[in-house]
Design a protein around this motif. Structure first.
Motif, PDB file in Angstrom:
ATOM      1  N   ILE A 102       2.091   5.530  -6.884  1.00 37.46           N
ATOM      2  CA  ILE A 102       3.323   4.616  -5.687  1.00 37.46           C
ATOM      3  C   ILE A 102       2.356   4.136  -5.660  1.00 37.46           C
ATOM      4  N   LYS A 103       1.667   4.779  -4.561  1.00 38.90           N
ATOM      5  CA  LYS A 103       1.489   3.245  -2.887  1.00 38.90           C
ATOM      6  C   LYS A 103       0.713   2.394  -3.619  1.00 38.90           C
ATOM      7  N   ILE A 104      -0.374   2.513  -4.610  1.00 42.85           N
ATOM      8  CA  ILE A 104      -1.332   1.654  -5.218  1.00 42.85           C
ATOM      9  C   ILE A 104      -0.078   0.439  -5.940  1.00 42.85           C
ATOM     10  N   LEU A 105       0.564   1.107  -6.899  1.00 48.07           N
ATOM     11  CA  LEU A 105       1.058  -0.024  -7.525  1.00 48.07           C
ATOM     12  C   LEU A 105       2.709  -0.948  -5.907  1.00 48.07           C
ATOM     13  N   CYS A 106       2.842  -0.430  -5.213  1.00 48.10           N
ATOM     14  CA  CYS A 106       3.589  -0.502  -3.651  1.00 48.10           C
ATOM     15  C   CYS A 106       2.762  -2.033  -3.040  1.00 48.10           C
ATOM     16  N   THR A 107       1.407  -1.565  -2.987  1.00 45.16           N
ATOM     17  CA  THR A 107       0.582  -2.314  -2.806  1.00 45.16           C
ATOM     18  C   THR A 107       0.307  -3.994  -3.191  1.00 45.16           C
ATOM     19  N   THR A 108       0.228  -3.479  -5.093  1.00 41.84           N
ATOM     20  CA  THR A 108      -0.208  -4.667  -5.576  1.00 41.84           C
ATOM     21  C   THR A 108       1.176  -5.003  -5.880  1.00 41.84           C
ATOM     22  N   VAL A 109       2.651  -4.418  -5.680  1.00 37.81           N
ATOM     23  CA  VAL A 109       3.270  -5.747  -5.805  1.00 37.81           C
ATOM     24  C   VAL A 109       4.320  -6.286  -4.956  1.00 37.81           C
ATOM     25  N   GLY A 110       3.450  -6.317  -3.458  1.00 38.87           N
ATOM     26  CA  GLY A 110       3.450  -6.358  -1.929  1.00 38.87           C
ATOM     27  C   GLY A 110       2.543  -7.590  -2.047  1.00 38.87           C
ATOM     28  N   GLU A 111       0.967  -7.812  -2.500  1.00 35.44           N
ATOM     29  CA  GLU A 111       0.752  -8.637  -2.827  1.00 35.44           C
ATOM     30  C   GLU A 111       0.971  -9.382  -3.795  1.00 35.44           C
TER      31      GLU A 111
END
Length: 105
Positions: A31-40
């Motif tokens: 989830i953290k990796i997905l959130c970072t990708t979404v943020g970018e």
């Protein structure tokens, strides 16, 4: 006679107040990796499509970050939506400021 140290016995009000994060498991990292990708991606989309400019977009998200951080810090327990919203907004805001530092040269 001693009392057993069970999780219930270790839960003081201060300890419960500090425990506002999820358990770190493989799902946490996914989830953290997905959130970072979404943020970018979201930061780039906002900057390119809203037409308010990179600095103004960063200032808007700084205000959003302050509001979300206030919400997160005022919660008394782990609330998944608030926690992960904070993670995404930190990611978006951080990306915007990184873009200012790297793209302004």
């Amino acid at each position: 006679m001693t009392t057993a140290t069970t999780p219930e016995n270790l839960r003081t009000p201060a300890r419960q107040m500090l425990n506002k994060v999820p358990e770190v498991t493989i799902w946490f990292w996914i989830i953290k990796i997905l959130c970072t990708t979404v943020g970018e991606s979201f930061a780039d989309w906002i900057d390119m499509n809203l037409g308010v400019g990179l600095v103004n977009t960063a200032l808007i998200f700084t205000a959003v970050l302050a509001a979300v951080m206030t919400w997160q810090l005022r919660t008394r327990r782990y609330v998944p939506f608030v926690y992960w919203l904070t993670v995404v907004v930190v990611s978006v805001t951080g990306t915007l400021y990184t873009d200012i530092l790297t793209d302004s040269q």
